[in-house]
Write an enzyme that holds these catalytic residues in place. Sequence first.
Site, PDB file in Angstrom:
ATOM      1  N   GLU A 127       0.825  -1.225   0.000  1.00 26.31           N
ATOM      2  CA  GLU A 127       0.000   0.000   0.000  1.00 26.31           C
ATOM      3  C   GLU A 127       0.849   1.261   0.000  1.00 26.31           C
ATOM      4  O   GLU A 127       0.519   2.244  -0.657  1.00 26.31           O
ATOM      5  CB  GLU A 127      -0.955  -0.007   1.190  1.00 26.31           C
ATOM      6  CG  GLU A 127      -2.162  -0.909   1.023  1.00 26.31           C
ATOM      7  CD  GLU A 127      -1.825  -2.393   1.093  1.00 26.31           C
ATOM      8  OE1 GLU A 127      -0.722  -2.740   1.568  1.00 26.31           O
ATOM      9  OE2 GLU A 127      -2.663  -3.210   0.668  1.00 26.31           O
ATOM     10  N   ASP A 157     -10.678  -0.836   3.875  1.00 28.13           N
ATOM     11  CA  ASP A 157     -10.364   0.230   4.825  1.00 28.13           C
ATOM     12  C   ASP A 157      -9.216  -0.088   5.779  1.00 28.13           C
ATOM     13  O   ASP A 157      -8.328   0.713   6.008  1.00 28.13           O
ATOM     14  CB  ASP A 157     -11.620   0.590   5.634  1.00 28.13           C
ATOM     15  CG  ASP A 157     -12.495  -0.625   5.884  1.00 28.13           C
ATOM     16  OD1 ASP A 157     -11.950  -1.700   6.205  1.00 28.13           O
ATOM     17  OD2 ASP A 157     -13.738  -0.515   5.717  1.00 28.13           O
ATOM     18  N   HIS A 214     -11.793  -5.469   7.834  1.00 27.90           N
ATOM     19  CA  HIS A 214     -12.537  -5.282   6.587  1.00 27.90           C
ATOM     20  C   HIS A 214     -13.765  -4.390   6.774  1.00 27.90           C
ATOM     21  O   HIS A 214     -14.630  -4.362   5.916  1.00 27.90           O
ATOM     22  CB  HIS A 214     -13.000  -6.639   6.031  1.00 27.90           C
ATOM     23  CG  HIS A 214     -11.892  -7.473   5.462  1.00 27.90           C
ATOM     24  ND1 HIS A 214     -10.927  -8.056   6.236  1.00 27.90           N
ATOM     25  CD2 HIS A 214     -11.592  -7.806   4.175  1.00 27.90           C
ATOM     26  CE1 HIS A 214     -10.093  -8.731   5.462  1.00 27.90           C
ATOM     27  NE2 HIS A 214     -10.465  -8.593   4.206  1.00 27.90           N
TER      28      HIS A 214
END
Lengths: 325, 363
Positions: A61, A85, A130
């Site tokens: 990420e 998220d 999640h």
Amino acid sequence: MSESLTMAKALNRGLRRALQADPKVLLAGEDIGKLGGVFRITEGLQAEFGENRVIDSPLAESGIIGTAVGLCMRGYRPVLEIQFDGFVFPGFAQIVTQVAKMNMRTGGQTPMPMVIRIPFGGGIGAVEHHSESPEAYFAHTPGLKVVSCSNPNDAYWMIQQAIQSDDPVVFLEPKRRYHVKDAVNFSAKPAPMHQAAITRYGTDATLICYGPMVKSCMDAAAVAADEGTSLEVVDLRTISPVDWVTVISSVRRTKRAIVVHEAPLTLGLGAELAAKLNEELFYVMESPVLRVAGYDMPYPPARVEGEYLPSVDRILDAVDRSLAY
Amino acid sequence: MRGQSHDMVQLLTPEGELVSHDEFEFTGSTGDLVGYLRDMILARRFDAEATALQRHGELGLWTPLLGQEAAQVGSGHALRTQDVVFPSYREHAVAMVLGVPVTNLLALFRGSTGGDWERLETFKNYQIVIGCQALHATGYAMGIQLDGAVGNPDDDENAAVIVYHGDGAASQGDVNEAYVFAASYNAPVVFFCQNNQWAISEPIALQSRIPLFERASGFGFPGIQVDGNDVLAVKAVTDWALDRARRGEGPAFIEAFTYRMGAHTTSDDPTKYRASDDEEEWRGRDPILRLTRYLERIGAIDDAWLASVEDDAKEFGSQVRAVIPELQDITMDRLFETVYAEPTVALEAQRREYATYAAGEEA
Ligand SMILES: Cc1ncc(C[n+]2csc(CCOP(=O)(O)OP(=O)(O)O)c2C)c(N)n1
């Protein structure tokens, strides 16, 4: 020209239009190419625009966001997908220390026209990490803009507006509403991205919400109406900057406000809204701003998320408390 | 020296003797070398002046480059106009080689501005968060590739990126992610690691059990160790890495084996963590001294030349000092204006509030 679409499809159409409109727009993220993303938001786009426009990223990420900083510097407009998220945090440092600050550090010479799409919030029975609501971290960071769509029409238009914006936009997609269908008007000129919407007019109190909670608040308002209470619902649409004009004028009329969000209560967006309304409308309001939110705990296991998430009943309970003042 | 490989590329010994290498040679002229020596002397002078300015309270902090002049001047001279540099916070000599006004660097460390300097299109602003810039550089290089600006027959149409990071930075996730992305997309980026042996007080041994350059092969691109105090070797190796990147052959990793002779920053006290005989040994490898010896021996420079450069350095030093009173602090207004590219109503309100308050203070 209008069509009934799910929010997921509306986002897909919006991304497609953005890719068509500007060759500098490119998408990047994990699994977004052949698979079309785990929620299929980017379905078919790689086949249509090629691997250089719709880029499958290594599983990193910080890498996705950090390389997008460089792409922005080179004149591209990257649109990134964070898979869930709870996985944005490995990239959090790049967002808050780099993306958010670059324009100011460089005296306006290096804008970051980047969109970071994050499916967010709970209610889908998912496993740990999640179902989170990280919006306050981003909204607390100057230099970022944070928005959340709540319906297919906004999804279609707001994603395009976010991509056109020269500022970095954290684009929060309420994953539990992905498959809700509604009309998308492809021809009517949309409202500016940073303008809140009054989705229901009422006179007794204002419910202030965004993203996944807009539907819950609309449902609550419908139930309240049956009981003789008239609730106004304000969909913020944009979390940073908040459209204070719309919020304050609504509460000035109704004199009561309840903020509803899934994120934990303490130092959440509700705190900011309550503080501001207090500053602006101290002598006008009939009751303190109340908040209905997630509790101050890590997001719970799925089978108890119904207890944790603001429900229609919890919202109506707060309405009763507000009216009782 | 731990971590120093027998494969380390060296073309000029500490004694100032030329040595040959199977794969690399310095292709520039003696005139070029005279220029590099001058650049190194001026960079050292600038660094000394800035350190002194910090001591006088004119700069909030300074990050000395003492000892790393050859790594920076050598690599800086390998760059072409279309190439782009992503520095860390110590690349003052690279900036000077590229003609970035040193006033910009001083303004940053003084706290007058945040890094909006001139020539930003080729020399990005300094990076404080360790390793972040490795990803920015890689993304930028991906953009170069998407633009078709690599591998063209006309080399003038090709570009590459060089990113500077330290030995400590090589432990960062971002730097490792940058290696992964660079390899995955074959991006035209050169990772230039100045292994100055220390990350503040932590020795290289704490960052890596193997010589850093050996890591590159694990990521799938070539890594090379070069004597970072040998400007000829640094130039030759950087030319090679940038050329292959521009040709579309992908990333490369250069470990410039060098030493930070001074403190990490002006707030640091190296006597607390390192032995003075180490410093002694490295003093013997001084980049300026060895090039001076060589150029003197071949008659390319003489005492008169050295004296004239010394005069130039003095003159430059006084210019550096003279600049300080002229540096303008950025205004609050300008900051409000640049938080966003597209202003927000909420922040504009704070800007007006500030203006009203500031006007009242003045009255
Ligand atoms: C993410 C992060 N952690 C810690 C620091 C504080 N810090 C500044 S420089 C430094 C050491 C870096 O060492 P190295 O990468 O070897 O570079 P050098 O300073 O030797 O050039 C540290 C720990 C920082 N700036 N950023």
